[in-house]
Design a protein around this motif. Structure first.
Motif: not given
Length: 381
Positions: A112, A115, A119, A174, A177, A198, A201-202, A205, A241
């Motif tokens: 992570y 991220i 983020c 997933h 996150i 979500t 992002l998975t 990345y 966020s």
């Protein structure tokens, strides 16, 4: 022998010297006091900055502790962490101190780091608390769990449940996150928005196949990509966020002359997602083009130059699958006819590797190995 006038003159001179000496002393005392106060204020300011930066770690007293953690993270991640990025990376210490996680799961979660770095709006205090206490359980579904549910995260219990074989760790990633971003504020977001961001992002990345969404939330991901095209990736990530969806609808309304509020337009998507998932009897627009036409007007109001209109047009038309009787067939047929849009939205690394917008078939689509994917499949350090 001095007479009266001479003695008085001499005494006056002595008094003047004593007064000068007295005022000099007072002056130096005042200067010393001011300097001491200024130095103390500087020291307190530095301490306050440290509290603000590292307060959620409980590392207020020792900069050596911070450096020790940074060195450990650099070794684990095989990177050099810049001073300006220390605050972001220190969040990963939560993974290290979590006694509920097996080492192989920790190795996955260390992926992570990109991220965490990128983020910038993440609530790091809440994320640190969740990551430091979360536990993982691989289990059979209870009767009340839908067969389509592959895993879930309980914010109250700080627990990730996984209900199927997950050799690629895609479900774990997933739900992890969710663990990082889910808190008292973000729980207020629309469900399809949360799941779409979500999963995107998975995919960006951690997947070697980041552009083709098949099994998990394909319609929701398309919806998020469309929102990114309309309002920009930064605003979508900020809303996700901090848990404020009105950031998106308020921005859209600045360019909305349709007579229908942006909130109402996007609620039509939420209703359609709910109808698909729960097979509810929610009334949807008789003509799906109503939604599309309104969105087109807002998009053109924001992007009058239409530089990337082809990406918006593709993805907005793809989202119309949710208004069809058979969404999956429409989705699959659309991709067969128009190809897969290869465009990155969140990952800086993926954006650098795919700097131009392309469309490719399912057979010729690009496979890309990202840093996150390399780390997530690493079993030992």
């Amino acid at each position: 022998m001095l007479n009266y006038n001479e003695g008085q003159l001499h005494a006056n001179k002595n008094n003047q010297k004593e007064k000068k000496h007295f005022f000099s002393c007072v002056k130096y005392i005042i200067i010393f006091t001011i300097l001491s106060y200024v130095l103390a204020s500087i020291g307190n300011t530095k301490k306050d900055e440290e509290v603000e930066s590292f307060g959620y770690l409980g590392l207020l007293s020792s900069e050596k502790d911070v450096e020790r953690i940074i060195e450990k993270l650099e070794k684990r991640l095989n990177i050099e962490i810049e001073d300006s990025k220390k605050d972001e990376y220190l969040l990963l210490n939560a993974i290290d101190i979590n006694s509920n996680l097996e080492e192989k799961v920790k190795n996955v979660f260390y992926g992570y780091h990109s991220i965490v770095e990128e983020c910038i709006y993440m609530n790091r205090e809440a994320a640190y608390e969740s990551l430091s206490t979360v536990s993982i359980e691989y289990k059979e579904r209870d009767e009340n769990i839908q067969k389509s549910t592959l895993g879930d995260y309980s914010y109250v219990d700080k627990k990730i449940n996984i209900y199927e074989d997950d050799s690629e760790n895609s479900v774990l990633l997933h739900e992890g996150i969710h663990c990082m971003f889910y808190n008292n504020q973000t729980e207020k977001l629309p469900k399809s928005f949360t799941e779409g961001v979500t999963e995107l992002l998975t995919k960006e990345y951690f997947s070697i196949d980041p552009f083709y969404i098949q099994r998990k939330y394909p319609y929701e991901v398309a919806y998020i990509k469309m929102l990114c095209e309309i309002v920009g990736t930064n605003l979508v990530l900020k809303a996700y966020s901090i848990g404020d969806f009105t950031l998106i609808t308020d921005y859209m309304d600045q360019y909305n002359s349709t007579g229908i509020s942006s909130k109402e337009i996007l609620q039509m998507y939420e209703d359609a997602f709910e109808k698909i998932e729960d097979k509810s009897n929610i009334n949807l627009p008789i003509d799906k083009n109503i939604v599309l036409n309104e969105l087109d007007k807002i998009y053109m109001g924001i992007h009058s130059e239409l530089k990337e209109y082809k990406a918006y047009k593709y993805i907005s038309r793809l989202t119309m699958c949710i208004y069809e009787k058979d969404p999956l067939k429409f989705y699959s047929d659309f991709i067969k006819e128009n190809g897969i849009l290869q465009k990155a939205y969140f990952s800086n690394e993926l954006q650098a590797k795919c700097s131009s917008i392309t469309f490719k078939s399912t057979e010729t689509r690009d496979k890309i190995l990202t840093r996150g994917k390399q780390f997530s499949i690493k079993q030992e350090i």
